[in-house]
Design a protein around this motif. Structure first.
Motif, PDB file in Angstrom:
ATOM      1  N   GLY A   1      29.993  11.785  49.851  1.00 13.25           N
ATOM      2  CA  GLY A   1      29.745  13.090  49.267  1.00 13.25           C
ATOM      3  C   GLY A   1      28.345  13.209  48.687  1.00 13.25           C
ATOM      4  O   GLY A   1      27.659  12.200  48.462  1.00 13.25           O
ATOM      5  N   PRO A   2      27.889  14.430  48.438  1.00 11.07           N
ATOM      6  CA  PRO A   2      26.555  14.646  47.858  1.00 11.07           C
ATOM      7  C   PRO A   2      26.510  14.214  46.393  1.00 11.07           C
ATOM      8  O   PRO A   2      27.550  14.062  45.739  1.00 11.07           O
ATOM      9  N   ASP A   3      25.326  14.040  45.887  1.00 10.72           N
ATOM     10  CA  ASP A   3      25.139  13.714  44.476  1.00 10.72           C
ATOM     11  C   ASP A   3      25.406  14.963  43.635  1.00 10.72           C
ATOM     12  O   ASP A   3      24.683  15.961  43.740  1.00 10.72           O
ATOM     13  N   VAL A   4      26.454  14.920  42.839  1.00  8.76           N
ATOM     14  CA  VAL A   4      26.814  16.076  42.008  1.00  8.76           C
ATOM     15  C   VAL A   4      26.731  15.730  40.523  1.00  8.76           C
ATOM     16  O   VAL A   4      27.340  16.396  39.687  1.00  8.76           O
ATOM     17  N   SER A   5      25.954  14.688  40.199  1.00  8.46           N
ATOM     18  CA  SER A   5      25.885  14.230  38.806  1.00  8.46           C
ATOM     19  C   SER A   5      25.392  15.331  37.865  1.00  8.46           C
ATOM     20  O   SER A   5      25.842  15.421  36.719  1.00  8.46           O
ATOM     21  N   ARG A   6      24.506  16.204  38.364  1.00  9.37           N
ATOM     22  CA  ARG A   6      23.981  17.256  37.492  1.00  9.37           C
ATOM     23  C   ARG A   6      25.032  18.301  37.158  1.00  9.37           C
ATOM     24  O   ARG A   6      24.872  19.076  36.205  1.00  9.37           O
ATOM     25  N   PHE A   7      26.125  18.340  37.929  1.00 10.32           N
ATOM     26  CA  PHE A   7      27.170  19.343  37.697  1.00 10.32           C
ATOM     27  C   PHE A   7      28.393  18.762  36.980  1.00 10.32           C
ATOM     28  O   PHE A   7      29.290  19.515  36.604  1.00 10.32           O
ATOM     29  N   GLU A   8      28.438  17.456  36.814  1.00 10.22           N
ATOM     30  CA  GLU A   8      29.595  16.841  36.160  1.00 10.22           C
ATOM     31  C   GLU A   8      29.676  17.296  34.709  1.00 10.22           C
ATOM     32  O   GLU A   8      28.694  17.267  33.983  1.00 10.22           O
ATOM     33  N   GLY A   9      30.848  17.732  34.313  1.00 12.24           N
ATOM     34  CA  GLY A   9      31.042  18.247  32.964  1.00 12.24           C
ATOM     35  C   GLY A   9      30.752  19.730  32.831  1.00 12.24           C
ATOM     36  O   GLY A   9      31.071  20.341  31.805  1.00 12.24           O
ATOM     37  N   LEU A  10      30.156  20.324  33.874  1.00 13.83           N
ATOM     38  CA  LEU A  10      29.880  21.759  33.846  1.00 13.83           C
ATOM     39  C   LEU A  10      31.190  22.540  33.997  1.00 13.83           C
ATOM     40  O   LEU A  10      32.084  22.122  34.738  1.00 13.83           O
ATOM     41  N   THR A  11      31.299  23.646  33.311  1.00 19.33           N
ATOM     42  CA  THR A  11      32.515  24.460  33.364  1.00 19.33           C
ATOM     43  C   THR A  11      32.164  25.902  33.729  1.00 19.33           C
ATOM     44  O   THR A  11      31.001  26.317  33.679  1.00 19.33           O
ATOM     45  N   PHE A  12      33.181  26.645  34.116  1.00 14.05           N
ATOM     46  CA  PHE A  12      33.050  28.097  34.239  1.00 14.05           C
ATOM     47  C   PHE A  12      34.071  28.739  33.321  1.00 14.05           C
ATOM     48  O   PHE A  12      35.079  28.117  32.958  1.00 14.05           O
ATOM     49  N   ASP A  13      33.832  29.957  32.919  1.00  9.57           N
ATOM     50  CA  ASP A  13      34.755  30.671  32.028  1.00  9.57           C
ATOM     51  C   ASP A  13      35.741  31.463  32.878  1.00  9.57           C
ATOM     52  O   ASP A  13      35.387  32.490  33.467  1.00  9.57           O
ATOM     53  N   GLY A  14      36.971  30.983  32.943  1.00  9.92           N
ATOM     54  CA  GLY A  14      37.978  31.611  33.784  1.00  9.92           C
ATOM     55  C   GLY A  14      39.223  31.999  33.017  1.00  9.92           C
ATOM     56  O   GLY A  14      39.342  31.761  31.806  1.00  9.92           O
ATOM     57  N   TYR A  15      40.153  32.594  33.744  1.00 13.41           N
ATOM     58  CA  TYR A  15      41.426  33.044  33.157  1.00 13.41           C
ATOM     59  C   TYR A  15      42.507  32.006  33.484  1.00 13.41           C
ATOM     60  O   TYR A  15      42.862  31.818  34.645  1.00 13.41           O
ATOM     61  N   HIS A  16      43.030  31.356  32.468  1.00 11.97           N
ATOM     62  CA  HIS A  16      44.028  30.296  32.647  1.00 11.97           C
ATOM     63  C   HIS A  16      45.416  30.922  32.746  1.00 11.97           C
ATOM     64  O   HIS A  16      45.851  31.667  31.860  1.00 11.97           O
ATOM     65  N   ARG A  17      46.124  30.596  33.834  1.00 13.35           N
ATOM     66  CA  ARG A  17      47.457  31.159  34.082  1.00 13.35           C
ATOM     67  C   ARG A  17      48.551  30.160  33.703  1.00 13.35           C
ATOM     68  O   ARG A  17      48.311  28.961  33.594  1.00 13.35           O
ATOM     69  N   ALA A  18      49.746  30.689  33.549  1.00 12.81           N
ATOM     70  CA  ALA A  18      50.887  29.868  33.133  1.00 12.81           C
ATOM     71  C   ALA A  18      51.231  28.795  34.157  1.00 12.81           C
ATOM     72  O   ALA A  18      51.806  27.753  33.807  1.00 12.81           O
ATOM     73  N   ASP A  19      50.877  29.014  35.443  1.00 12.18           N
ATOM     74  CA  ASP A  19      51.196  28.011  36.468  1.00 12.18           C
ATOM     75  C   ASP A  19      50.132  26.925  36.568  1.00 12.18           C
ATOM     76  O   ASP A  19      50.185  26.072  37.453  1.00 12.18           O
ATOM     77  N   GLY A  20      49.132  26.959  35.676  1.00  9.43           N
ATOM     78  CA  GLY A  20      48.113  25.921  35.636  1.00  9.43           C
ATOM     79  C   GLY A  20      46.842  26.242  36.403  1.00  9.43           C
ATOM     80  O   GLY A  20      45.836  25.552  36.242  1.00  9.43           O
TER      81      GLY A  20
END
Length: 544
Positions: free
Chosen positions: A107-126
């Motif tokens: 896989g590609p190097d994704v170290s710069r994105f590790e720990g990055l989050t987006f603001d989303g809507y969390h549903r009851a089904d996970g």
């Protein structure tokens, strides 16, 4: 497995994509007599930008190779330096002979994105949504008028109309500048945590086969149970093939705990239309209040499910936008997320590459079986995958289906294929999934979202004005000229890759960041701002 190797610097005027190719691509219009650096090939005729020309003489029946795979067969003798056209090449592939085995992917190097989050809507089904909608859907086309009545009523009272400016323009054109103004958008929305109400219409539900009704209910269930949807209002006539119980069964498969509020209204039981509209409106407004209780919160990028699609492709799509999206798909997979590659008619000719990437023999067998069944179904109605390229594709250099497919498959990157789904089946595993859909832009995008994609990356070389009702659709242009001409529908310019201004890796990092911003609601996709809310179910056996 064949890997694409770029052997020229992108700022040059021609490009040989793979060392085994016997054609090159013109990156700009080239005159007759132009001498190509490699091999001293001299053009025997003008070659239009985005089109291909032969590097060596090709005899009748000889294979045309691009991306390192067979993309056609010469139908007459072709001279070195002659253009590849529909009158000298026909669709041809080497078939699907290959064995699964995808354990060696790096896989590609994704170290710069590790720990990055987006603001989303969390549903009851996970699951986590990138948007928050209440949807209103009909079980049969007979309810489309009532859906439209509800749409206009809700848009009026919430002042939620994406076509407000166009309506103002029409009034001024007809009545002059003194015309009564169209109301402006409200300064403070009543439901700040809701992205709106979406009204889906279609032409199915009755009069077709039982298979059509089951597929429709599976698709609608995918939308109702989608992480971008808080709940739904469903309108039924009562006597149609697509019965309420059929939809409920499909919903139970996707959401066994019934975590979303869904209200059903059957017109033949209720009686008069006014009562139906009154009850449905009450359901919508109660649903908006319920949806508004959910707020965006941080989520890992592993909760992204990226659907990839191409439409209005050109001769540069397989060189810039599609490989770029493939690089983003690989990054999402490496971060623990999901990517979905569809458009089975546009995988014709590269089956062996995808089979070689399948994680198991069972996954490979499912892919082969679904491809064969689709081809057989198309043949019954007098169609063939070779008919897939549109006149616009051909004018811009995509001469055969195999040539189009070799570039289209690049959207899937290089990660292992962990699962293969039939139409309307929901995504079940993290990683790259193949989904059986037609190549038709709207039908494919509709299906990708129905199977769970909460964000769609849509590449285009000619310009395609479409979107989706509930999932953001980001448009990626294959060439910078398109951005200048139709910039209002484009979110990202991949033409910089063709121009040599940026490499795929750095551009993929930038596009992934745009995905994060879009998933967080901080970037409004152009398709959303323009009100492009296309929803077209696939009537199987008809579309390529």
């Amino acid at each position: 497995m064949t890997r694409t190797i770029i052997t020229d610097r992108p700022q040059q005027v021609t490009l040989r994509i793979h060392p085994d190719d016997n054609v090159r691509v013109a990156l700009r219009d080239l005159p007759e007599g132009y001498e190509v650096d490699e091999g001293g090939v001299r053009l025997v005729e003008p070659i239009a930008r985005k089109h291909k020309f032969a590097l060596v003489p090709l005899a009748v029946g000889e294979q045309v190779v691009m991306y390192g795979v067979t993309v056609g067969r010469a139908t007459r003798a072709i001279a070195a330096g002659e253009a590849i056209r529909v009158d000298n090449v026909e669709h041809a592939t080497l078939g699907a002979g290959a064995e699964s085995g995808a354990s060696s992917w790096q896989g590609p190097d994704v170290s710069r994105f590790e720990g990055l989050t987006f603001d989303g809507y969390h549903r009851a089904d996970g699951r986590v949504g990138t948007a928050n909608f209440w949807i209103v859907v009909p079980l049969v086309f007979c309810e489309n008028r009532n859906i439209e009545v509800l749409r206009q009523c809700v848009a009026e009272v919430l002042d939620d109309d994406p076509y407000r400016d166009y309506k103002r323009m029409a009034r001024e054109m007809l009545y002059g500048e003194q015309a009564a103004p169209v109301p402006s958008a409200p300064t403070a929305p009543l439901f700040p945590n809701v992205d709106g109400v979406r009204f889906l219409t279609h032409t199915l539900g009755c009069g077709g086969t039982r298979e059509d009704a089951e597929a429709l209910c599976g698709l609608l269930a995918g939308y109702i149970c989608h992480p971008n949807v808080a709940g739904a209002t469903v309108l039924s006539l009562g006597c149609q093939n697509a019965q309420i119980e059929l939809l409920k069964a499909a919903m139970a498969q996707r959401d066994p705990n019934g975590s979303r509020p869904v209200q059903f209204f059957e017109q033949q039981r209720i009686g008069d239309e006014r009562t139906l509209i009154t009850q449905a409106l009450a359901s919508i407004f109660a649903g908006l209040a319920e949806a508004n209780r959910v707020e965006r919160a941080p989520a890992p990028l592993s909760e992204l499910t990226i659907g990839v699609e191409c439409g209005g492709s050109d001769g540069f799509s397989g060189l810039s936008a599609n490989p770029l999206v493939g690089a983003v798909s690989d990054r999402v997979v490496a971060l623990g997320g999901s990517a979905v590659l569809a458009e089975f008619p546009e995988l014709c000719g590269v089956e062996h590459e995808l089979i070689a990437r399948c994680a198991s023999a069972a996954v490979a067998e499912r892919f082969s079986a679904l491809m064969a069944a689709y081809q057989a179904h198309a043949a019954k109605v007098g169609a063939d995958f070779s008919m897939n390229p549109s006149p616009g594709n051909i004018r811009d250099g995509l001469i055969t289906d195999a040539m189009k497919s070799a570039g289209a498959a690049k959207k899937g990157g290089g990660s292992p294929v962990v699962d293969v789904l039939d139409y309307t089946e929901p995504v079940r595993k993290k990683g790259l999934t193949l989904l059986c859909t037609p190549g038709n832009d709207a039908e494919c995008t509709t299906a990708l979202v129905g199977s769970g994609a909460n964000l769609v990356l849509f590449t285009t070389g000619l310009g395609t004005p479409m979107g989706n009702p509930i999932a953001p659709v980001l448009k990626i242009a294959s060439n910078s000229e398109l951005v200048k001409r139709m910039g209002d529908v484009i979110d990202f310019d991949a033409g910089r890759i063709i121009g040599g201004e940026a490499g795929i890796d750095e551009t993929a990092d930038a596009l992934l960041m745009l995905c994060v911003e879009t998933a967080s609601g901080r970037h409004l996709a152009r398709a959303v701002s323009l009100g492009q809310q296309d929803f077209i179910p696939w009537k199987r056996g008809v579309s390529l």
